[in-house]
Design a protein around this motif. Structure first.
Motif, mmCIF file in Angstrom:
data_model
loop_
_atom_site.group_PDB
_atom_site.id
_atom_site.type_symbol
_atom_site.label_atom_id
_atom_site.label_comp_id
_atom_site.label_asym_id
_atom_site.label_seq_id
_atom_site.Cartn_x
_atom_site.Cartn_y
_atom_site.Cartn_z
ATOM 1 N N MET A 100 0.854 -1.195 0.000
ATOM 2 C CA MET A 100 0.000 0.000 0.000
ATOM 3 C C MET A 100 0.881 1.232 0.000
ATOM 4 O O MET A 100 1.968 1.242 0.563
ATOM 5 C CB MET A 100 -0.910 0.000 1.240
ATOM 6 N N ILE A 101 0.385 2.243 -0.589
ATOM 7 C CA ILE A 101 1.153 3.485 -0.654
ATOM 8 C C ILE A 101 1.263 4.100 0.720
ATOM 9 O O ILE A 101 2.240 4.752 1.050
ATOM 10 C CB ILE A 101 0.488 4.455 -1.652
ATOM 11 N N SER A 102 0.275 3.890 1.580
ATOM 12 C CA SER A 102 0.302 4.450 2.934
ATOM 13 C C SER A 102 -0.021 3.357 3.934
ATOM 14 O O SER A 102 -0.514 2.297 3.573
ATOM 15 C CB SER A 102 -0.698 5.600 3.047
ATOM 16 N N ASN A 108 2.156 3.078 11.500
ATOM 17 C CA ASN A 108 3.351 3.600 10.839
ATOM 18 C C ASN A 108 3.143 3.676 9.325
ATOM 19 O O ASN A 108 2.462 2.827 8.729
ATOM 20 C CB ASN A 108 4.549 2.711 11.139
ATOM 21 N N LEU A 109 3.759 4.710 8.715
ATOM 22 C CA LEU A 109 3.701 4.893 7.268
ATOM 23 C C LEU A 109 5.098 4.756 6.685
ATOM 24 O O LEU A 109 6.056 5.347 7.207
ATOM 25 C CB LEU A 109 3.159 6.279 6.917
ATOM 26 N N VAL A 110 5.215 3.931 5.646
ATOM 27 C CA VAL A 110 6.455 3.870 4.872
ATOM 28 C C VAL A 110 6.107 4.372 3.469
ATOM 29 O O VAL A 110 5.340 3.721 2.744
ATOM 30 C CB VAL A 110 7.027 2.452 4.817
ATOM 31 N N LEU A 111 6.625 5.530 3.106
ATOM 32 C CA LEU A 111 6.306 6.183 1.828
ATOM 33 C C LEU A 111 7.577 6.385 1.032
ATOM 34 O O LEU A 111 8.680 6.472 1.590
ATOM 35 C CB LEU A 111 5.616 7.526 2.080
ATOM 36 N N SER A 112 7.383 6.447 -0.212
ATOM 37 C CA SER A 112 8.495 6.830 -1.086
ATOM 38 C C SER A 112 8.347 8.296 -1.448
ATOM 39 O O SER A 112 7.249 8.862 -1.353
ATOM 40 C CB SER A 112 8.506 5.950 -2.333
ATOM 41 N N PRO A 113 9.424 8.950 -1.825
ATOM 42 C CA PRO A 113 9.340 10.390 -2.165
ATOM 43 C C PRO A 113 8.273 10.651 -3.215
ATOM 44 O O PRO A 113 8.132 9.917 -4.199
ATOM 45 C CB PRO A 113 10.751 10.705 -2.688
ATOM 46 N N GLY A 114 7.462 11.680 -2.922
ATOM 47 C CA GLY A 114 6.416 12.080 -3.837
ATOM 48 C C GLY A 114 5.089 11.424 -3.614
ATOM 49 O O GLY A 114 4.087 11.790 -4.232
ATOM 50 N N GLU A 115 5.000 10.419 -2.689
ATOM 51 C CA GLU A 115 3.746 9.742 -2.445
ATOM 52 C C GLU A 115 2.918 10.481 -1.417
ATOM 53 O O GLU A 115 3.395 11.384 -0.718
ATOM 54 C CB GLU A 115 4.014 8.307 -1.971
ATOM 55 N N ASP A 116 1.645 10.069 -1.285
ATOM 56 C CA ASP A 116 0.712 10.644 -0.327
ATOM 57 C C ASP A 116 0.363 9.599 0.734
ATOM 58 O O ASP A 116 0.479 8.386 0.497
ATOM 59 C CB ASP A 116 -0.565 11.105 -1.034
ATOM 60 N N ASP A 149 -8.673 14.562 13.809
ATOM 61 C CA ASP A 149 -8.025 13.316 14.195
ATOM 62 C C ASP A 149 -7.225 12.695 13.056
ATOM 63 O O ASP A 149 -6.837 11.538 13.117
ATOM 64 C CB ASP A 149 -9.057 12.306 14.699
ATOM 65 N N THR A 150 -6.962 13.455 12.003
ATOM 66 C CA THR A 150 -6.245 12.939 10.832
ATOM 67 C C THR A 150 -5.155 13.921 10.408
ATOM 68 O O THR A 150 -5.350 15.144 10.433
ATOM 69 C CB THR A 150 -7.213 12.719 9.657
ATOM 70 N N ILE A 151 -4.002 13.378 10.007
ATOM 71 C CA ILE A 151 -2.932 14.155 9.391
ATOM 72 C C ILE A 151 -2.786 13.645 7.956
ATOM 73 O O ILE A 151 -2.603 12.430 7.751
ATOM 74 C CB ILE A 151 -1.599 14.024 10.141
ATOM 75 N N ILE A 152 -2.873 14.554 7.011
ATOM 76 C CA ILE A 152 -2.812 14.217 5.584
ATOM 77 C C ILE A 152 -1.445 14.649 5.056
ATOM 78 O O ILE A 152 -1.005 15.787 5.278
ATOM 79 C CB ILE A 152 -3.937 14.919 4.805
ATOM 80 N N PHE A 153 -0.763 13.694 4.385
ATOM 81 C CA PHE A 153 0.547 13.970 3.801
ATOM 82 C C PHE A 153 0.424 13.946 2.272
ATOM 83 O O PHE A 153 -0.182 13.021 1.707
ATOM 84 C CB PHE A 153 1.573 12.918 4.252
ATOM 85 N N SER A 154 1.040 14.946 1.620
ATOM 86 C CA SER A 154 1.010 15.054 0.154
ATOM 87 C C SER A 154 2.415 15.323 -0.362
ATOM 88 O O SER A 154 3.124 16.208 0.162
ATOM 89 C CB SER A 154 0.072 16.188 -0.292
#
Length: 1421
Positions: free
Chosen positions: A20-22, A363-371, A409-414
């Motif tokens: 999953m992307i997030s 926990n979130l594992v993201l690659s650069p540029g992902e949301d 209750d949410t943090i959004i990453f872009s």
């Protein structure tokens, strides 16, 4: 590639890591991700509310993982905590855990506060919960004066505990002085607050040792409240108490116990409220008073009590609901009911909730540029507030990050970048608590990685699905492609299913699906591939299934199960009967393709199933067996089988051989099995060992062999009758040598000295060596030290000693076997210890708490384990008595030792002597011995009750007094305050009279009791007292001497009981009498019931108030027993009674009542019988000496009769007869029983008759007058004889007499001398009677002479010496004579003369009676 394969082999738990992307889960402890950069994550921390033991070091845990490894810091009460400035605080290496040293001088109270740990690396910071540190507290009970609880029977009672406020709160329980739990019931129970509630009290509730205990589990201490006394007054005792305190005009009386309807003791009022948190245990309590005891019932208004979560405790007084939720809110009603009514209480329950997670951030594992998003959702009552932190800082003041946006209750990453990596904290809180969660955002740029092991083999059965794994990881998420074969094309189409986690599914695998498959993972940073193999196997089939069978009883049946399977799969066949395992019966024989049942019985009926299993599939088939009756058969002779023969060895290999044989004759009993035995001709020739056994249908077996053994085999057949003779041995087969297969067992390492390590093991057996030259390689190294192994090879022994080792350190040890061909497999390691040495230090802080006069409790601090220098076995307490505080005298010191196993730090010292000074010390013990002793601790025991006085002697008995002497107690156990003397008379029916009590100063050692009754036996009870109480008593009995003068007369009714005491009190003798109050009773009553107990009887006395009533009775029984009361009727209107036939050493209960008045009886009294027993006055007629005396008299009479008869037949004459012939007196007449001559003789004094007969016997003739003897002419002789007689009677006379008395005696003696002369002449004349007269009366005359002489000889004996007539004599032949004389002699012995008076008439009268009896004892028969 190899390194990736090793990591990938343990990565099955992270299959979905990069799918999953997030919101990717990252298992930080997996070796798979060791190379990845990771923000910190808290893995272990102490609880939020952390209560610590103030005596031990405080350890605050904080562990975290990350890449690179994180550093740690702490805050205390919101500010930075600099641990470097506090010498008592250290942080564990590579950890954030704090250790606060309390055991070496630190104070736990100084470190109270709120602590928080931060773990930080270059990718972010994670924080722990707020950890509140509080030391546990177990305070002592505050001192308070507890008044005794006096309560009326049937009333309610609450005993308050009120324990000290501790941390955590203590556990409350009630016990007695003997440390026994107080029994609880529906009537008596403990409340949730620790108080003890009595719904109604009963007389058995009376006791003085209701003790509330508070146990503080955290510090392992128990605190004790002062004992509470409860006295329950029954109606009888309450009336007595009221009567003793009212005036004449008062009207008193307690109503009988009345029944009452219930009232609630707790909670009070009609309603109350209760708030409980979600998930906790809800406890509601209702305790009611009432008589009869109320029963409690619970209901929920408007609903039902929750099923499976509701429990009733404390006799249904407590309602318990576990794991409560908001749905459990509502009104709960408790109803208390008995036969008179009910009472109820409503408790309004509100369930609140501390915050709980709905969705915790991940926990979130993201690659650069992902949301991606972090979601934190929690619920509670009231609704919790959600706040965010970034790297431990409130997000509002944290450094800005353009890629994130907070929305409640949410943090959004872009479009995240690598600098967006951070650890975010979500805090959900309300008034009942908070939740804190860490979740990191890790922005990674990683090439693909395949986690599935390379060349993994998958096996499936044809026509079943096949799943081929390709677990992967990469950032950005890689794309997955599958190929078949090395150069095959990409797989596509409906015949394949591609899962998101990289798995390839072949829904229906066929034989042509077998092959190699390649998985390829690629992203913009790289590409990787992995190969796996698939094998499709043929299915397993049963080609010949078991068939339905009908068999006669006692026959044999066989089911076949022939299978076909893939040759690469190994099948296993299992047989079942009625879907269960086959019976454990040797009749069931399972072969390779069949099941055989021998000697079939009716219970073998059923369905038999053959199940064939392989590692990939399973098939089965069933058949039914029916058993029918067998036709009659002729008698058969059964015997043991003949031995097998023609043994043959084939297929010889290094470790196996095949043995075959031909069975012998079964002898009409089927062979059930064969036993194979072997002989080792190389190591143990001539000794046969068990090898194996096989079913009776089998005649070949594959045998496993050991190297370096010269085998011979033999076979024994077995049937139901027994075993056959062994077969002839097979040919010998010598196996080749090989390395040892096994290593020695039971390897141990135990030092015998402080500087060595003794390694021992059990050597291998001969055939276990597998070859020649058996040796052992012994290896050792110190544990937890980076040392190399030290090894040595030793011969075939079982011990090796390593010298020069440190004292008591752990060692890793292994022992490996080897022979000339090589080593055995690598042995396992064991842990041993080098030798122990004596402990170095003594226990400190030794404290002694004296519990009572004979028991003390000792505490000490444990010694550090590193100073024990060995295995801690426990502690020894040496204690000894220094001196007694009451005597101040030292004695030989005898030390006592108590051993307490393990790491125990306290113990009880029993068997102490009261009021003494003791010393003790404590030593630690290990396997080597004892360490040094702690400094001697001195403690003193309080006073106790004394032992019994060392002796009690009663001397100088007189008519009305006795002298008592005693010795002080051997063990005074304190300062003596006084002595208590109790005594009472005992009559001739063994009844005890009124009890008199005297208190004597402690410095006295003797006492004269005066004004006692004459000739009366008294029983004395004597004991000493200290300030604590009375000690055990000593008893004696004594008798006052007889009053010879007859002045004092026995009391009226003597021998029937005692109505009044027969003595007056003197200044040294005080009669303890109860104080009487004159009151006007409403009812008749019996009061002041007292008991005086001996070994087997007890004297019960009482006082009666009311109208005349003569019909009393006494009821008694064993105290504490539920048996019915025993009843004894009291004759007459006496106020005392003797209970007989009691058991020694037993506690009894007693009460007194009156017949005809319902319910009219006294209160109960309790007494205990003892070992003392009143001496019994015996009946003289039953004594051995009296029977012997009578036998002697009868025997003498018989002898005299025989002598006279012989002389008469010879014609001899008596000397008296010759005198009579010479001096005939014409006035003599034949004597009769009332003859005047003998009457004259009877009128003489006893002493005169004795002297006369003695002189007559000496001379043998009546010719000389008695006047010639000086004894008849001297008055002094008369007075001397009378004095001897007086002394025998036990009278005390003064040496001075009045002149008048002396003159009167002289005159009487002269008169008696005159009578002597006439009696002497009469006796001489009587001897001249005819032969017939002499024969008839001579025996009587000689008997009288003998009796007179016997009395004289008794007067000459010393006082206290037994008379010759008192010697026992067996004379059964003359018991007829004894019966005729019994009553007359008994009457004579009972009339002992009394010369205490100067009455001459009385003395003369007695002399006449005695003389009359002694001259002619038959005259009274």
């Amino acid at each position: 590639m190899m390194k990736k394969s090793i990591s990938a082999s343990k990565a099955s738990l992270v299959l979905f890591l990069c799918q999953m992307i997030s919101a990717l889960d990252v298992p930080l402890d997996s070796k798979l991700l060791e190379e990845l950069s990771q923000p910190p994550t808290i893995t272990q921390q102490s609880p939020k509310d952390y209560i610590v033991d103030p005596r031990e070091n405080i350890v605050i845990q904080c562990e975290a993982k990350g890449k690179p490894p994180p550093s740690f810091s702490w805050t205390r009460n919101g500010t930075h905590f600099d641990i470097d400035k506090d010498a008592q605080v250290t942080m564990k290496p590579n950890s954030g855990t704090l250790v606060i040293n309390i055991m070496n001088g630190g104070k736990a109270e100084a470190y109270e506060g709120v602590y928080q740990c931060t773990a930080r690396n270059e990718r972010g910071a994670a924080i722990s919960n707020n950890i509140v540190i509080r030391p546990s507290r177990s305070p002592l009970w505050t001192k308070e004066k507890l008044e005794p609880n006096q309560v009326r029977e049937g009333d309610s009672l609450v005993l308050h505990c009120r324990p000290p406020v501790g941390l955590p709160p203590p556990i409350i329980f009630w016990m007695d002085n003997a440390f026994q739990r107080l029994p609880q019931s529906e009537r008596v129970s403990q409340g949730l607050n620790g108080d003890l509630y009595f719904s109604n009290v009963q007389p058995e509730d009376t006791r003085e040792d209701y003790i509330c205990y508070a146990r503080f589990n955290h510090t392992q201490t128990i605190q004790q409240k002062q004992p509470i006394s409860v006295k329950v007054f029954s109606m009888d005792s309450l009336n007595d108490t009221i009567a003793a305190n009212l005036s004449d005009t008062d009207i008193y009386g307690a109503k009988p116990v009345t029944e009452r309807q219930p009232i609630l003791l707790t909670p009070t009022g009609s309603t109350s409220t209760k708030v409980e948190l979600r998930g906790n245990v809800l406890l509601l309590e209702c305790i009611a008073a009432g008589l009869p005891t109320p029963v409690i019932r619970w209901i929920k208004e408007g609903g039902e009590l929750p099923a499976n979560r509701t429990f009733f405790e404390n006799f249904k007084k407590t309602l318990k609901i576990i794991d409560v939720s908001e749905a459990d809110s509502g009104n709960y009603k408790c109803i208390a009911r008995n036969i008179l009514g009910s009472a109820h209480h409503v408790i309004s329950v509100t369930v609140k909730a501390a915050p709980y997670w709905i969705t915790a951030p991940r926990n979130l594992v993201l690659s650069p540029g992902e949301d991606g998003t972090l979601i934190c959702r929690a619920n509670g009552n009231p609704k919790p507030n959600i706040s965010w932190l970034a790297n431990g800082v409130p997000i509002a003041i944290a450094p800005e990050d353009p890629s994130r946006k907070v929305d409640g209750d949410t943090i959004i990453f872009s479009h995240v970048q690598e600098r967006s990596s951070a650890v975010y904290q979500c805090n959900a809180s309300n008034e009942y608590g908070y939740l804190l969660a860490n979740a990191f955002v890790n922005v990674l740029a990683e090439p693909p990685r395949i986690l599935t092991p390379a060349n993994k083999l998958y096996q499936v059965i044809a026509d079943s699905p096949a799943l081929l794994d390709c677990a992967y990881f990469g950032s950005p998420k890689p794309e997955i492609e599958w190929f078949k074969g090395v150069k095959g094309s990409i797989l596509r189409g409906d015949e394949y299913v591609f899962h998101d986690n990289g798995t390839l599914e072949i829904p229906v695998a066929q034989k042509d699906s077998t092959g190699t498959y390649t998985c390829v993972a690629r992203n913009e940073l790289g590409k990787i591939q992995n190969e796996v193999r698939l094998e499709v196997k043929d299915p397993t089939m049963i080609i010949k299934q078991p068939e339905y069978k009908v068999i006669q009883r006692y026959g044999q049946v066989s089911f076949e199960c022939i299978i076909k399977h893939d040759f690469t799969l190994l099948p296993t066949v299992i047989w079942l009967k009625d879907n269960d395992e086959l019976p454990d019966d040797e009749r069931f024989l399972v072969g390779k393709d069949n099941l055989t049942i021998m000697n079939v019985t009716d219970k073998d009926d059923g369905t038999y199933t053959c199940i064939v299993n392989t590692t990939l599939d399973s098939v089965s088939a069933s058949a039914v067996l029916t058993v029918v009756a067998a036709p009659p058969t002729p008698a058969i002779i059964y015997a043991r089988p003949n031995p097998p023969f023609d043994l043959e060895l084939t297929g010889q290999l290094e470790r196996s051989v095949e043995l075959s044989w031909i069975p012998g004759d079964e002898n009409n009993s089927p062979i059930t099995n064969f036993v194979i035995e072997y002989e080792d001709g190389l190591h143990e020739p001539g000794v046969w060992h068990y090898q194996t056994e096989v079913p009776g249908t089998q005649t070949t077996v594959q045998l496993k062999l050991s190297p370096y053994v010269n085998y011979s085999f033999r076979v024994i057949a077995v049937n139901e009758i027994g075993r056959s003779q062994p077969s002839e041995p097979s040919e010998q087969y010598l196996t080749k040598s090989a390395n040892p297969d096994e290593n020695p067992s039971n390897v141990q390492g135990i030092g015998s000295e402080p500087d060595n390590l003794v390694i021992t093991w059990e050597s291998l057996k001969g055939f276990q060596s597998n070859g020649p030259g058996l040796q052992y390689k012994v290896s050792w190294r110190q544990k937890d030290v980076d040392d190399e192994w030290t090894s040595v090879i030793v011969a075939n022994v079982s011990k090796y000693i390593v010298s020069g080792t440190p004292t008591f350190v752990p060692y890793e040890i292994k022992v490996q076997a080897l022979n000339d061909l090589g080593y055995a497999p690598e042995p396992s390691e064991v842990i041993g210890h080098s030798g122990e040495d004596l402990p170095m230090v003594a226990p400190g802080n030794v404290q002694v708490h004296v519990i009572n006069s004979t028991l003390a409790k000792v505490h000490w601090d444990p010694v550090p384990l590193k100073t024990v220098r060995g295995h801690l076995q426990g502690y020894k307490v040496y204690y000894w008595k220094v001196q007694s505080l009451s005597r101040r005298s030292r004695r030989h010191v005898e030390k006592k030792i108590l051993t307490f196993r393990g790491n125990k730090t306290f113990g009880m010292l029993p068997g102490l002597e009261p009021y003494s000074s003791y010393k003790l010390n404590v030593r630690v013990v290990n396997g080597k011995g004892e360490g040094p002793a702690s400094p001697d601790k001195v403690f003193k025991t309080p006073e106790g009750v004394p032992s019994s006085p060392s002796f009690l002697k009663i001397t100088n008995p007189t008519l009305d007094s006795l002298t008592l002497e005693w010795g002080s107690p051997t063990h005074p156990n304190g300062v003596l305050t006084s002595y208590i003397l109790k005594f009472q008379p005992i009559n001739n029916t063994h009844e005890l009279g009124p009890l008199v009590e005297i208190r004597i100063p402690a410095n006295e050692s003797s006492l004269i009791l005066k004004n006692l009754n004459y000739s009366t036996r008294y029983k004395f009870y004597f004991n000493a007292q200290t300030s604590v109480g009375s000690g055990s008593q000593i008893t004696e009995e004594a008798v006052t001497i007889m009053d010879e003068a007859g002045i004092l007369r026995p009391a009226v009714g003597a021998g029937k009981g005692y109505s009044e005491t027969l003595f007056a009190t003197s200044p040294v003798m005080h009669t303890v009498r109860p104080t009487f109050y004159k009151v006007q009773p409403l009812y008749p009553r019996i009061r002041n019931v007292t008991t005086a107990a001996a070994e087997t009887y007890a004297n019960i006395s009482w006082e009666y108030e009311g109208p005349d009533h003569a019909n009393f009775y006494v009821e008694y029984g064993v105290a504490g027993s539920k048996e019915d009361w025993k009843k004894e009727i009291v004759n007459g209107s006496r106020s005392f009674f003797v209970l007989k036939g009691l058991t020694p050493g037993t506690a009894y209960k007693v009460r007194v009542g009156a017949e005809g008045l319902s319910g009219f009886r006294s209160s109960e009294d309790v007494f205990e019988t003892g070992p003392a027993m009143a001496s019994r006055q015996v009946d003289i007629a039953t004594q051995g000496w009296f029977i012997g005396l009578m036998c002697a008299v009868a025997l003498l009479i018989l002898i005299l009769l025989i002598v006279c008869f012989i002389r008469r037949n010879k014609g001899g004459k008596y000397p008296v007869k010759e005198k009579e012939d010479a001096h005939a007196d014409p006035e003599i007449q034949p004597m009769k029983e009332d003859d005047g001559t003998f009457g004259e003789y009877r009128s003489m004094s006893a002493w005169t008759g004795k002297k006369l007969d003695k002189e007559k016997k000496r001379k043998g003739s009546c010719a000389n007058s008695p006047e010639a003897d000086p004894v008849f002419t001297k008055a002094k002789s008369v007075r001397s004889d009378r004095s001897n007689f007086f002394r025998r009677s036990g009278d005390q006379y003064s040496s001075t007499r009045s002149e008048t008395s002396y003159t009167r005696r002289k005159a009487r003696q002269s008169s008696e001398l005159t009578r002597v002369r006439s009696v002497s002449a009469s006796l001489c004349r009587e001897e001249k009677r005819s032969d017939e007269w002499k024969y008839r009366h001579g025996s009587r005359h000689h008997t009288s002479e003998h009796q007179i002489m016997g009395s004289e000889e008794g007067s000459d004996s010393q006082a206290g010496q037994p008379s010759p007539f008192q010697q026992p004599l067996s004379c059964n032949s003359v018991r007829g004579s004894l019966a005729r004389q019994h009553s007359s002699l008994q009457h004579w012995f009972s009339q002992t003369p009394d010369y205490s008076s100067d009455s001459e008439d009385a003395q003369s009268s007695y002399h006449r009676k005695a003389g009359s009896y002694l001259v002619n004892p038959w005259s009274r028969s």
